[in-house]
Design an enzyme around this catalytic site. Structure first.
Site, PDB file in Angstrom:
ATOM      1  N   ASP A  31       0.845  -1.187   0.000  1.00  0.00           N
ATOM      2  CA  ASP A  31       0.000   0.000   0.000  1.00  0.00           C
ATOM      3  C   ASP A  31       0.889   1.249   0.000  1.00  0.00           C
ATOM      4  OD1 ASP A  31      -3.218   0.506   0.985  1.00  0.00           O
ATOM      5  OD2 ASP A  31      -1.836   2.193   1.127  1.00  0.00           O
ATOM      6  N   GLY A  92     -15.391   3.003   3.664  1.00  0.00           N
ATOM      7  CA  GLY A  92     -14.018   3.425   3.380  1.00  0.00           C
ATOM      8  C   GLY A  92     -13.441   2.945   2.069  1.00  0.00           C
ATOM      9  N   GLN A  93     -14.272   2.343   1.188  1.00  0.00           N
ATOM     10  CA  GLN A  93     -13.738   1.909  -0.114  1.00  0.00           C
ATOM     11  C   GLN A  93     -13.513   3.135  -0.998  1.00  0.00           C
ATOM     12  OE1 GLN A  93     -16.019  -1.029  -2.348  1.00  0.00           O
ATOM     13  NE2 GLN A  93     -14.355  -1.312  -3.816  1.00  0.00           N
ATOM     14  N   HIS A  99     -10.083  -5.084  -3.359  1.00  0.00           N
ATOM     15  CA  HIS A  99      -8.730  -5.291  -2.839  1.00  0.00           C
ATOM     16  C   HIS A  99      -8.836  -5.695  -1.379  1.00  0.00           C
ATOM     17  CE1 HIS A  99      -9.966  -1.088  -2.631  1.00  0.00           C
ATOM     18  NE2 HIS A  99      -9.344  -1.023  -1.463  1.00  0.00           N
ATOM     19  N   HIS A 101      -6.881  -5.778   2.125  1.00  0.00           N
ATOM     20  CA  HIS A 101      -5.734  -5.246   2.867  1.00  0.00           C
ATOM     21  C   HIS A 101      -5.222  -6.348   3.794  1.00  0.00           C
ATOM     22  CE1 HIS A 101      -6.755  -0.800   2.284  1.00  0.00           C
ATOM     23  NE2 HIS A 101      -7.932  -1.346   2.022  1.00  0.00           N
TER      24      HIS A 101
HETATM   25  P1  5GP Z   1      -9.637   1.468   0.357  1.00  0.00           P
HETATM   26  O1  5GP Z   1      -9.708   2.794   1.077  1.00  0.00           O
HETATM   27  O2  5GP Z   1     -10.360   1.534  -0.983  1.00  0.00           O
HETATM   28  O3  5GP Z   1     -10.042   0.298   1.181  1.00  0.00           O
HETATM   29  O4  5GP Z   1      -8.108   1.222   0.040  1.00  0.00           O
HETATM   30  C1  5GP Z   1      -7.436   1.786  -1.028  1.00  0.00           C
HETATM   31  C2  5GP Z   1      -5.971   1.728  -0.684  1.00  0.00           C
HETATM   32  O5  5GP Z   1      -5.216   1.901  -1.868  1.00  0.00           O
HETATM   33  C3  5GP Z   1      -5.521   2.828   0.293  1.00  0.00           C
HETATM   34  O6  5GP Z   1      -4.988   2.217   1.461  1.00  0.00           O
HETATM   35  C4  5GP Z   1      -4.475   3.614  -0.493  1.00  0.00           C
HETATM   36  O7  5GP Z   1      -3.382   4.001   0.307  1.00  0.00           O
HETATM   37  C5  5GP Z   1      -4.064   2.629  -1.575  1.00  0.00           C
HETATM   38  N1  5GP Z   1      -3.670   3.229  -2.824  1.00  0.00           N
HETATM   39  C6  5GP Z   1      -4.332   4.198  -3.513  1.00  0.00           C
HETATM   40  N2  5GP Z   1      -3.693   4.472  -4.667  1.00  0.00           N
HETATM   41  C7  5GP Z   1      -2.612   3.658  -4.699  1.00  0.00           C
HETATM   42  C8  5GP Z   1      -1.562   3.475  -5.658  1.00  0.00           C
HETATM   43  O8  5GP Z   1      -1.491   4.100  -6.715  1.00  0.00           O
HETATM   44  N3  5GP Z   1      -0.611   2.545  -5.354  1.00  0.00           N
HETATM   45  C9  5GP Z   1      -0.644   1.813  -4.194  1.00  0.00           C
HETATM   46  N4  5GP Z   1       0.330   0.947  -3.999  1.00  0.00           N
HETATM   47  N5  5GP Z   1      -1.631   1.959  -3.284  1.00  0.00           N
HETATM   48  C10 5GP Z   1      -2.589   2.872  -3.539  1.00  0.00           C
END
Ligand code: 5GP
Ligand code: ZN
Length: 113
Positions: A31, A92-93, A99, A101
């Site tokens: 991440d 929080g998506q 994906h 975590h």
């Molecule tokens: P969500 O909030 O959708 O559950 O998680 C999205 C995750 O993707 C976040 O933890 C954010 O830091 C990560 N993220 C967003 N853009 C990128 C990217 O371009 N590269 C990487 N490696 N992580 C990303």
């Protein structure tokens, strides 16, 4: 591939990522904004929006996501880890490509915020 999806673009190699492991159906990378010493995202190569959609449309890929998550956690955090799949904006998506975590390497509080 969904051209405006950042995770599809990572799968395609158009956006760089720190890839931990890569297989036929899934890819795992660190991440960008880690919340724990181990914070790896495991995604299916194909675009599915939510974990429920992935289960319905490609259950093998979902099984691979979970298997790879466990392997990463075994390698990096002694097998103790949290697997989180935020689903929907209120949960929080922020990226509409499912994906998981993998969080580990420190003590994790409960309940989550
Ligand atoms: P969500 O909030 O959708 O559950 O998680 C999205 C995750 O993707 C976040 O933890 C954010 O830091 C990560 N993220 C967003 N853009 C990128 C990217 O371009 N590269 C990487 N490696 N992580 C990303
Ligand atoms: Zn995508």
């Amino acid at each position: 591939m969904v051209s405006d999806c950042i995770f599809c673009r990572i799968v395609a190699g158009e956006i760089p990522a720190d890839v931990v492991t890569s297989g036929e159906r899934v890819i795992a990378f660190r991440d960008l904004n880690p919340q724990a010493p181990t914070h790896v995202l495991v995604i299916p190569r194909e675009h599915h929006e939510t974990v429920g959609a992935l289960a319905a449309e490609d259950p093998k890929a979902l099984a691979d996501v979970v298997t790879v998550a466990a392997e990463v956690a075994a390698e990096e955090s002694g097998g103790s880890y949290r697997l989180v799949v935020n689903t929907g904006a209120a949960a929080g998506q922020t990226v509409g490509h499912v994906h998981a975590h993998v969080l580990g390497g420190r003590s994790l509080g409960w309940p989550p915020g």
